[in-house]
Design a protein around this motif. Structure first.
Motif, mmCIF file in Angstrom:
data_model
loop_
_atom_site.group_PDB
_atom_site.id
_atom_site.type_symbol
_atom_site.label_atom_id
_atom_site.label_comp_id
_atom_site.label_asym_id
_atom_site.label_seq_id
_atom_site.Cartn_x
_atom_site.Cartn_y
_atom_site.Cartn_z
ATOM 1 N N LYS A 140 0.856 -1.192 0.000
ATOM 2 C CA LYS A 140 0.000 0.000 0.000
ATOM 3 C C LYS A 140 0.889 1.238 0.000
ATOM 4 C CE LYS A 140 -2.299 1.234 3.766
ATOM 5 N NZ LYS A 140 -3.280 1.274 4.849
ATOM 6 N N GLU A 141 0.550 2.181 -0.879
ATOM 7 C CA GLU A 141 1.308 3.428 -0.963
ATOM 8 C C GLU A 141 0.678 4.461 -0.048
ATOM 9 O OE1 GLU A 141 2.934 6.512 -4.382
ATOM 10 O OE2 GLU A 141 1.376 5.069 -4.891
ATOM 11 N N THR A 142 1.498 5.081 0.771
ATOM 12 C CA THR A 142 1.039 6.190 1.613
ATOM 13 C C THR A 142 1.799 7.435 1.165
ATOM 14 O OG1 THR A 142 2.689 5.765 3.322
ATOM 15 C CG2 THR A 142 0.571 4.640 3.560
ATOM 16 N N ALA A 197 5.719 6.665 2.148
ATOM 17 C CA ALA A 197 6.242 5.305 2.320
ATOM 18 C C ALA A 197 5.367 4.287 1.596
ATOM 19 C CB ALA A 197 6.308 4.965 3.804
ATOM 20 N N TYR A 198 5.878 3.064 1.550
ATOM 21 C CA TYR A 198 5.107 1.910 1.088
ATOM 22 C C TYR A 198 4.953 0.976 2.279
ATOM 23 C CZ TYR A 198 6.241 3.560 -3.582
ATOM 24 O OH TYR A 198 6.375 4.330 -4.713
ATOM 25 N N GLU A 199 3.721 0.548 2.557
ATOM 26 C CA GLU A 199 3.464 -0.381 3.651
ATOM 27 C C GLU A 199 3.264 -1.767 3.058
ATOM 28 O OE1 GLU A 199 0.163 1.091 5.898
ATOM 29 O OE2 GLU A 199 1.216 2.936 6.430
ATOM 30 N N ASP A 248 2.566 -5.927 3.749
ATOM 31 C CA ASP A 248 2.078 -7.006 4.616
ATOM 32 C C ASP A 248 2.262 -8.315 3.865
ATOM 33 O OD1 ASP A 248 1.178 -5.285 6.662
ATOM 34 O OD2 ASP A 248 -0.721 -4.978 5.626
ATOM 35 N N SER A 267 4.709 -7.365 8.805
ATOM 36 C CA SER A 267 4.384 -6.007 8.354
ATOM 37 C C SER A 267 5.607 -5.109 8.497
ATOM 38 C CB SER A 267 3.250 -5.410 9.189
ATOM 39 O OG SER A 267 2.108 -6.207 9.104
ATOM 40 N N PHE A 268 5.827 -4.276 7.500
ATOM 41 C CA PHE A 268 6.898 -3.283 7.580
ATOM 42 C C PHE A 268 6.618 -2.194 6.561
ATOM 43 C CE2 PHE A 268 8.191 -6.638 4.707
ATOM 44 C CZ PHE A 268 8.700 -5.985 3.602
ATOM 45 N N SER A 269 7.308 -1.076 6.724
ATOM 46 C CA SER A 269 7.156 -0.003 5.742
ATOM 47 C C SER A 269 8.539 0.376 5.225
ATOM 48 C CB SER A 269 6.437 1.203 6.342
ATOM 49 O OG SER A 269 7.216 1.774 7.360
#
Length: 150
Positions: free
Chosen positions: A45-47, A50-52, A54, A128-130
């Motif tokens: 997922k793009e925020t 950052a990119y998250e 899972d 999970s990491f970003s």
């Protein structure tokens, strides 16, 4: 004709998958079996900055998962073996589906990412990491004049 089943699942499910003849070999299928497509499912997922990420890793313990960052590539590896106690049990297996082996998945995250930027967390079978995005550098418009000889 009745097919034997255990837990409501047909013992011969995916039977016809054994007869598929792809033009190019399916390496994942050869390495991990028919259910390879279910391994290491990943959401990205793009925020704003950052990119998250899972990754599903059900059944793994935290110490069976390893992450490595090298030359802008982040590799997540997981290795699992079946307990020796289980191998010593008497009896014949009718069906054996639990996974034993190793798998990995790599992501190009950019050379700007450092080990300190990645803060992984493993809960309920999900890693999970970003990863921070690379900051866009402003483009300086430099004019380079060329002198004309005359």
């Amino acid at each position: 004709m009745m097919m034997p089943s255990i837990f409501g699942e047909n013992l011969f499910d995916d039977f016809m998958d054994d007869f598929s003849f792809p033009t190019f070999p399916n390496v994942d299928k050869e390495l991990y079996g028919k259910h390879a497509k279910n391994l290491m499912k990943t959401d990205v997922k793009e925020t704003g900055n950052a990119y998250e990420i899972d990754i599903d890793l059900p059944g793994f313990k935290k110490d069976e998962i390893q992450m490595e960052l090298k030359d802008g590539v982040l590799t997540v590896s997981a290795a699992k073996g079946l307990d020796k106690d289980e191998e010593d049990k008497k009896g014949n297996y009718i069906r054996k589906e639990r996974y034993a082996g190793s798998m990995s998945r790599s992501f190009y995250v950019g050379k700007h990412v450092t080990v300190e930027d990645v803060h992984p967390k493993y809960e309920s079978g999900i890693l999970s990491f970003s990863v921070p995005k690379e900051e866009a550098k402003p483009v300086e418009e430099k004019k380079h004049y060329i002198s004309i000889e005359g």
